[in-house]
Design a protein around this motif. Structure first.
Motif, PDB file in Angstrom:
ATOM      1  N   GLU A  25       0.818  -1.218   0.000  1.00 31.53           N
ATOM      2  CA  GLU A  25       0.000   0.000   0.000  1.00 31.53           C
ATOM      3  C   GLU A  25       0.851   1.266   0.000  1.00 31.53           C
ATOM      4  O   GLU A  25       0.418   2.309  -0.493  1.00 31.53           O
ATOM      5  CB  GLU A  25      -0.969  -0.026   1.181  1.00 31.53           C
ATOM      6  N   ALA A  26       2.062   1.189   0.557  1.00 31.55           N
ATOM      7  CA  ALA A  26       2.948   2.362   0.565  1.00 31.55           C
ATOM      8  C   ALA A  26       3.413   2.709  -0.842  1.00 31.55           C
ATOM      9  O   ALA A  26       3.684   3.877  -1.146  1.00 31.55           O
ATOM     10  CB  ALA A  26       4.153   2.110   1.465  1.00 31.55           C
ATOM     11  N   MET A  27       3.510   1.712  -1.712  1.00 34.43           N
ATOM     12  CA  MET A  27       3.932   1.960  -3.099  1.00 34.43           C
ATOM     13  C   MET A  27       2.798   2.485  -3.971  1.00 34.43           C
ATOM     14  O   MET A  27       3.042   3.122  -4.998  1.00 34.43           O
ATOM     15  CB  MET A  27       4.488   0.679  -3.714  1.00 34.43           C
ATOM     16  N   ALA A  28       1.565   2.208  -3.572  1.00 31.65           N
ATOM     17  CA  ALA A  28       0.412   2.533  -4.412  1.00 31.65           C
ATOM     18  C   ALA A  28       0.124   4.031  -4.407  1.00 31.65           C
ATOM     19  O   ALA A  28       0.390   4.739  -3.431  1.00 31.65           O
ATOM     20  CB  ALA A  28      -0.814   1.767  -3.929  1.00 31.65           C
ATOM     21  N   SER A  29      -0.435   4.510  -5.498  1.00 35.81           N
ATOM     22  CA  SER A  29      -0.815   5.921  -5.572  1.00 35.81           C
ATOM     23  C   SER A  29      -2.069   6.174  -4.738  1.00 35.81           C
ATOM     24  O   SER A  29      -2.833   5.256  -4.449  1.00 35.81           O
ATOM     25  CB  SER A  29      -1.073   6.323  -7.030  1.00 35.81           C
ATOM     26  N   VAL A  30      -2.258   7.413  -4.346  1.00 31.73           N
ATOM     27  CA  VAL A  30      -3.476   7.819  -3.649  1.00 31.73           C
ATOM     28  C   VAL A  30      -4.659   7.611  -4.599  1.00 31.73           C
ATOM     29  O   VAL A  30      -4.554   7.891  -5.803  1.00 31.73           O
ATOM     30  CB  VAL A  30      -3.386   9.292  -3.215  1.00 31.73           C
ATOM     31  N   ASP A  31      -5.755   7.086  -4.075  1.00 30.11           N
ATOM     32  CA  ASP A  31      -6.931   6.817  -4.909  1.00 30.11           C
ATOM     33  C   ASP A  31      -7.343   8.077  -5.671  1.00 30.11           C
ATOM     34  O   ASP A  31      -7.359   9.178  -5.135  1.00 30.11           O
ATOM     35  CB  ASP A  31      -8.096   6.343  -4.037  1.00 30.11           C
ATOM     36  N   GLU A  32      -7.680   7.881  -6.934  1.00 32.20           N
ATOM     37  CA  GLU A  32      -8.017   8.994  -7.820  1.00 32.20           C
ATOM     38  C   GLU A  32      -9.175   9.837  -7.287  1.00 32.20           C
ATOM     39  O   GLU A  32      -9.226  11.046  -7.521  1.00 32.20           O
ATOM     40  CB  GLU A  32      -8.363   8.461  -9.217  1.00 32.20           C
ATOM     41  N   ILE A  33     -10.092   9.207  -6.546  1.00 33.97           N
ATOM     42  CA  ILE A  33     -11.237   9.956  -6.022  1.00 33.97           C
ATOM     43  C   ILE A  33     -10.796  11.070  -5.084  1.00 33.97           C
ATOM     44  O   ILE A  33     -11.362  12.161  -5.063  1.00 33.97           O
ATOM     45  CB  ILE A  33     -12.247   9.012  -5.323  1.00 33.97           C
ATOM     46  N   TYR A  34      -9.722  10.830  -4.312  1.00 32.29           N
ATOM     47  CA  TYR A  34      -9.222  11.859  -3.399  1.00 32.29           C
ATOM     48  C   TYR A  34      -8.462  12.941  -4.149  1.00 32.29           C
ATOM     49  O   TYR A  34      -8.570  14.124  -3.840  1.00 32.29           O
ATOM     50  CB  TYR A  34      -8.316  11.234  -2.337  1.00 32.29           C
ATOM     51  N   THR A  35      -7.685  12.526  -5.146  1.00 35.19           N
ATOM     52  CA  THR A  35      -6.928  13.497  -5.936  1.00 35.19           C
ATOM     53  C   THR A  35      -7.872  14.417  -6.690  1.00 35.19           C
ATOM     54  O   THR A  35      -7.626  15.621  -6.792  1.00 35.19           O
ATOM     55  CB  THR A  35      -5.977  12.762  -6.898  1.00 35.19           C
ATOM     56  N   LYS A  36      -8.961  13.859  -7.214  1.00 38.17           N
ATOM     57  CA  LYS A  36      -9.953  14.697  -7.898  1.00 38.17           C
ATOM     58  C   LYS A  36     -10.538  15.736  -6.949  1.00 38.17           C
ATOM     59  O   LYS A  36     -10.789  16.887  -7.340  1.00 38.17           O
ATOM     60  CB  LYS A  36     -11.071  13.826  -8.486  1.00 38.17           C
ATOM     61  N   ASN A  37     -10.767  15.340  -5.703  1.00 36.81           N
ATOM     62  CA  ASN A  37     -11.282  16.288  -4.719  1.00 36.81           C
ATOM     63  C   ASN A  37     -10.276  17.382  -4.403  1.00 36.81           C
ATOM     64  O   ASN A  37     -10.652  18.523  -4.136  1.00 36.81           O
ATOM     65  CB  ASN A  37     -11.679  15.552  -3.437  1.00 36.81           C
ATOM     66  N   THR A  38      -8.984  17.037  -4.423  1.00 35.61           N
ATOM     67  CA  THR A  38      -7.950  18.047  -4.218  1.00 35.61           C
ATOM     68  C   THR A  38      -8.001  19.090  -5.322  1.00 35.61           C
ATOM     69  O   THR A  38      -7.979  20.300  -5.062  1.00 35.61           O
ATOM     70  CB  THR A  38      -6.554  17.384  -4.174  1.00 35.61           C
ATOM     71  N   TYR A  39      -8.084  18.631  -6.557  1.00 33.79           N
ATOM     72  CA  TYR A  39      -8.180  19.569  -7.683  1.00 33.79           C
ATOM     73  C   TYR A  39      -9.484  20.371  -7.621  1.00 33.79           C
ATOM     74  O   TYR A  39      -9.517  21.546  -8.007  1.00 33.79           O
ATOM     75  CB  TYR A  39      -8.076  18.826  -9.009  1.00 33.79           C
ATOM     76  N   LYS A  40     -10.548  19.741  -7.141  1.00 36.74           N
ATOM     77  CA  LYS A  40     -11.833  20.444  -7.037  1.00 36.74           C
ATOM     78  C   LYS A  40     -11.730  21.621  -6.067  1.00 36.74           C
ATOM     79  O   LYS A  40     -12.274  22.699  -6.313  1.00 36.74           O
ATOM     80  CB  LYS A  40     -12.916  19.467  -6.565  1.00 36.74           C
ATOM     81  N   GLU A  41     -11.017  21.421  -4.952  1.00 35.09           N
ATOM     82  CA  GLU A  41     -10.841  22.515  -3.998  1.00 35.09           C
ATOM     83  C   GLU A  41      -9.968  23.619  -4.593  1.00 35.09           C
ATOM     84  O   GLU A  41     -10.212  24.807  -4.366  1.00 35.09           O
ATOM     85  CB  GLU A  41     -10.213  21.987  -2.699  1.00 35.09           C
ATOM     86  N   ALA A  42      -8.954  23.229  -5.360  1.00 37.01           N
ATOM     87  CA  ALA A  42      -8.122  24.227  -6.037  1.00 37.01           C
ATOM     88  C   ALA A  42      -8.957  25.030  -7.038  1.00 37.01           C
ATOM     89  O   ALA A  42      -8.773  26.249  -7.175  1.00 37.01           O
ATOM     90  CB  ALA A  42      -6.959  23.546  -6.747  1.00 37.01           C
ATOM     91  N   HIS A  88      -5.442  14.015   1.794  1.00 34.79           N
ATOM     92  CA  HIS A  88      -5.598  15.455   2.001  1.00 34.79           C
ATOM     93  C   HIS A  88      -4.287  16.173   1.691  1.00 34.79           C
ATOM     94  O   HIS A  88      -3.769  16.922   2.517  1.00 34.79           O
ATOM     95  CB  HIS A  88      -6.044  15.745   3.432  1.00 34.79           C
ATOM     96  N   SER A  89      -3.752  15.953   0.512  1.00 40.54           N
ATOM     97  CA  SER A  89      -2.497  16.593   0.129  1.00 40.54           C
ATOM     98  C   SER A  89      -2.716  18.079  -0.165  1.00 40.54           C
ATOM     99  O   SER A  89      -3.756  18.476  -0.697  1.00 40.54           O
ATOM    100  CB  SER A  89      -1.905  15.916  -1.109  1.00 40.54           C
ATOM    101  N   ASP A  90      -1.701  18.881   0.176  1.00 45.33           N
ATOM    102  CA  ASP A  90      -1.704  20.283  -0.224  1.00 45.33           C
ATOM    103  C   ASP A  90      -1.538  20.357  -1.733  1.00 45.33           C
ATOM    104  O   ASP A  90      -0.975  19.460  -2.358  1.00 45.33           O
ATOM    105  CB  ASP A  90      -0.548  21.042   0.425  1.00 45.33           C
ATOM    106  N   ILE A  91      -2.008  21.459  -2.321  1.00 43.11           N
ATOM    107  CA  ILE A  91      -1.797  21.649  -3.755  1.00 43.11           C
ATOM    108  C   ILE A  91      -1.384  23.098  -4.006  1.00 43.11           C
ATOM    109  O   ILE A  91      -1.921  24.025  -3.392  1.00 43.11           O
ATOM    110  CB  ILE A  91      -3.055  21.278  -4.565  1.00 43.11           C
ATOM    111  N   ASP A  92      -0.407  23.268  -4.888  1.00 40.87           N
ATOM    112  CA  ASP A  92       0.086  24.596  -5.251  1.00 40.87           C
ATOM    113  C   ASP A  92      -0.577  25.058  -6.537  1.00 40.87           C
ATOM    114  O   ASP A  92      -0.503  24.365  -7.564  1.00 40.87           O
ATOM    115  CB  ASP A  92       1.600  24.574  -5.481  1.00 40.87           C
ATOM    116  N   VAL A  93      -1.194  26.242  -6.474  1.00 40.64           N
ATOM    117  CA  VAL A  93      -1.774  26.856  -7.665  1.00 40.64           C
ATOM    118  C   VAL A  93      -0.884  28.026  -8.070  1.00 40.64           C
ATOM    119  O   VAL A  93      -0.770  29.017  -7.331  1.00 40.64           O
ATOM    120  CB  VAL A  93      -3.213  27.360  -7.406  1.00 40.64           C
ATOM    121  N   LEU A  94      -0.243  27.916  -9.210  1.00 39.66           N
ATOM    122  CA  LEU A  94       0.547  29.017  -9.747  1.00 39.66           C
ATOM    123  C   LEU A  94      -0.400  30.018 -10.400  1.00 39.66           C
ATOM    124  O   LEU A  94      -1.199  29.650 -11.263  1.00 39.66           O
ATOM    125  CB  LEU A  94       1.550  28.503 -10.777  1.00 39.66           C
ATOM    126  N   VAL A  95      -0.331  31.268  -9.962  1.00 42.91           N
ATOM    127  CA  VAL A  95      -1.127  32.336 -10.563  1.00 42.91           C
ATOM    128  C   VAL A  95      -0.152  33.166 -11.391  1.00 42.91           C
ATOM    129  O   VAL A  95       0.660  33.920 -10.859  1.00 42.91           O
ATOM    130  CB  VAL A  95      -1.819  33.185  -9.482  1.00 42.91           C
TER     131      VAL A  95
END
Length: 354
Positions: A55-72, A106-113
């Motif tokens: 599980e440590a090698m596996a990527s974070v489930d796409e459903i969570y990553t999509k939510n990260t981008y949604k908040e951005a 719940h990863s942080d995400i950087d938005v370049l403006v």
């Protein structure tokens, strides 16, 4: 000292899962992390150390990553409201979420403006229409206007304007931390020639020093993607594993995520090509880290990060961090060999489904 991989597995699953989203997926509020862990354990034929490794090698489930981008996107939608004819900009992403090496739901995400008033050109490129303004002043206007608007737009959130390079938003209605980074484009000679996005850089504003810092996040991500393709995904699997071991270590490992990516990047591509023989892959990683720790400090300190913007081991504490990370890999390798009942010979041939 033997590690408690049952405890580590629980921490890993807490970090990589969002209970609210799990509850929504399973359709009832009684779902909890404990029941998730039990479900995974019942569905698995392996034990905790084996599950931890996989599980440590596996990527974070796409459903969570999509939510990260949604908040951005929510933050970007608010920033769109301050766009004017004299203050216009576009957006890009940088960081571990953008290159899929993040290890948290719940990863942080950087938005370049990225301001559109001017573009900085690499020498000897010459602008067709020379910019007559002041880059620092224009970026400061973007920074301060963004701060004021975001404080108003997200009244329940913590809008942290104290950072030199980024405005940090967290809490309130936001389910992720979003960093807003005012910047401008930097067009390289290679970008001018090829028009390939990964050759474009950015200059990030430091509002306190009133200066700009050159970054190449798209080239960095491009190099990681090429390495990952050439290793059938094993490169990023190892990066996530190393980041996870750092996060769960009892020791304070003085290596940033960027450092860990850079260290993993320099392992020979051929050593990553092990197919589904992940124990052999882990053995190769340990051997590589051991060699890296054993080499002369002069040689080790000469190794660059992937985009060659700096040396990896540019601070004295990073060597100790390397030793501690190597020890974590060694302990995990020993525990896995014992768990699977492997010999040195059979390590080379053990297949694992990931």
């Amino acid at each position: 000292m033997s590690k408690n991989y049952s405890s580590r597995l629980s921490e890993l699953r807490s970090r990589k899962n969002d209970i609210q989203i799990l509850q929504e997926c399973y359709g009832y509020k009684g779902f909890s992390l404990d029941s998730y862990n039990q479900f995974i354990k019942m569905a698995s034929e392996t034990n905790d150390v084996q599950n931890y490794f996989i599980e440590a090698m596996a990527s974070v489930d796409e459903i969570y990553t999509k939510n990260t981008y949604k908040e951005a996107e929510r933050v970007k939608n608010q920033l769109d409201k301050i766009k004017t004819a004299s203050l216009n900009f576009e957006y890009e992403y940088q960081g571990s979420v953008s290159n899929n090496t993040h290890i948290k739901a719940h990863s942080d995400i950087d938005v370049l403006v990225i301001i559109d008033k001017f573009v900085t050109l690499q020498h000897p490129l010459v602008p067709a229409n020379p910019y007559k303004g002041n880059p620092i002043n224009d970026l400061l206007e973007l920074r301060y206007t963004s701060e004021k608007h975001l404080i108003s737009a997200f009244p329940q959130a913590d809008v942290d304007c104290s950072g030199a390079k980024a405005i940090g938003l967290s809490g309130g209605s936001l389910r992720r931390k979003v960093d807003v980074v005012p910047s401008n484009w930097y067009d390289t000679v290679e970008y001018d020639r090829t028009k390939q996005m990964h050759y474009r850089g950015i200059y990030v504003l430091d509002k306190y020093k009133k200066e700009r810092i050159l970054n190449t996040p798209f080239y960095h991500n491009y190099l990681l993607d090429v390495k990952d393709i050439n290793t059938a995904g094993n490169f990023k699997r190892v990066v996530r594993l190393l980041k996870t071991l750092k996060a769960d270590s009892d020791n304070d490992i003085k290596l940033s995520s960027y450092d860990i990516v850079a260290i993993a990047y320099h392992m020979e591509t051929s050593k990553y090509v092990t197919g589904d023989k992940y124990i052999r892959l882990l053995k190769n990683v340990y051997s590589y880290l051991n060699d890296l720790a054993s080499m002369s400090s002069e040689l080790r300190n000469s190794i660059d990060v992937p985009d060659k913007s700096r040396k990896i081991f540019n601070e004295s504490g990073k060597y100790i961090g390397l030793i501690l990370l190597k020890d974590e890999i060694e302990e995990l390798l020993k525990s896995l060999v014992s768990s699977y009942g492997l010999s040195d010979y059979s390590i080379e041939y053990k297949s694992i489904a990931v």
